[in-house]
Design a protein around this motif. Sequence first.
Motif, mmCIF file in Angstrom:
data_model
loop_
_atom_site.group_PDB
_atom_site.id
_atom_site.type_symbol
_atom_site.label_atom_id
_atom_site.label_comp_id
_atom_site.label_asym_id
_atom_site.label_seq_id
_atom_site.Cartn_x
_atom_site.Cartn_y
_atom_site.Cartn_z
ATOM 1 N N GLY A 55 0.903 -1.209 -0.028
ATOM 2 C CA GLY A 55 0.007 -0.122 0.099
ATOM 3 C C GLY A 55 0.719 1.377 -0.050
ATOM 4 N N LYS A 56 0.223 2.363 0.249
ATOM 5 C CA LYS A 56 0.737 3.656 0.136
ATOM 6 C C LYS A 56 1.890 3.851 1.197
ATOM 7 N N ASN A 57 1.692 3.109 2.516
ATOM 8 C CA ASN A 57 2.754 3.060 3.459
ATOM 9 C C ASN A 57 4.132 2.432 3.115
ATOM 10 N N GLU A 58 4.104 1.342 2.436
ATOM 11 C CA GLU A 58 5.293 0.683 1.582
ATOM 12 C C GLU A 58 6.045 1.417 0.781
ATOM 13 N N ILE A 59 5.013 2.280 -0.066
ATOM 14 C CA ILE A 59 5.612 3.167 -1.218
ATOM 15 C C ILE A 59 6.477 4.013 -0.358
#
Length: 192
Positions: A45-49
């Motif tokens: 998700g955005k957090n891993e990005i």
Amino acid sequence: MTRDDQILKAAEELFYQRSFDGVGVDEIGQAAGVSGSAIYRHFEGKNEILETLFDRAVDALLMGLPDPNDHPHDELRELIDSFVQFAQTNRMLASIWEREHRSLREPYRRRHQRRLRQYVERWVDCLSKCYPGWAEGRLLVAIRAAQALMMSDATRPGRGSSRDVGGLLSAMALRSFEVLDSPPRSDTQLGM
């Protein structure tokens, strides 16, 4: 360019322009030329990005570390120059790294702090040799303040900067550490 790289490039541009919270996964996908749901085949998700972008920042900082130097003041100049070089050549990434720390969620935050510790310890070790007698906590404050100064041009809105700004920022950062030439004083003596 791999699909992961396309996604990261799109996210970097969008996070830089509008902030982490101001961008959704669908927008990142659209900018990368994939559907929002396709992002999840590459990232959780955005957090891993965001964490991956932070990893790139730390990688660049660690790769730019100068070799240890027997002359701590020379090493400090090299640390400063390498940090300014990072900020000037990675403007978007440096800006995101500087302003989005609070957006990074666990477990990514803890992992990032662990990776960054090696870099920060190098600064603390160097400053301890240059300015003995100061507590580590005070040196960390000085490091954060100087690094904010060195990032100031990279984090401002607009395109590029003048070619000589890196030298100016390096000189200002180096001079900012000179306050540590005086022996440590209490907060009340410092006017705090």
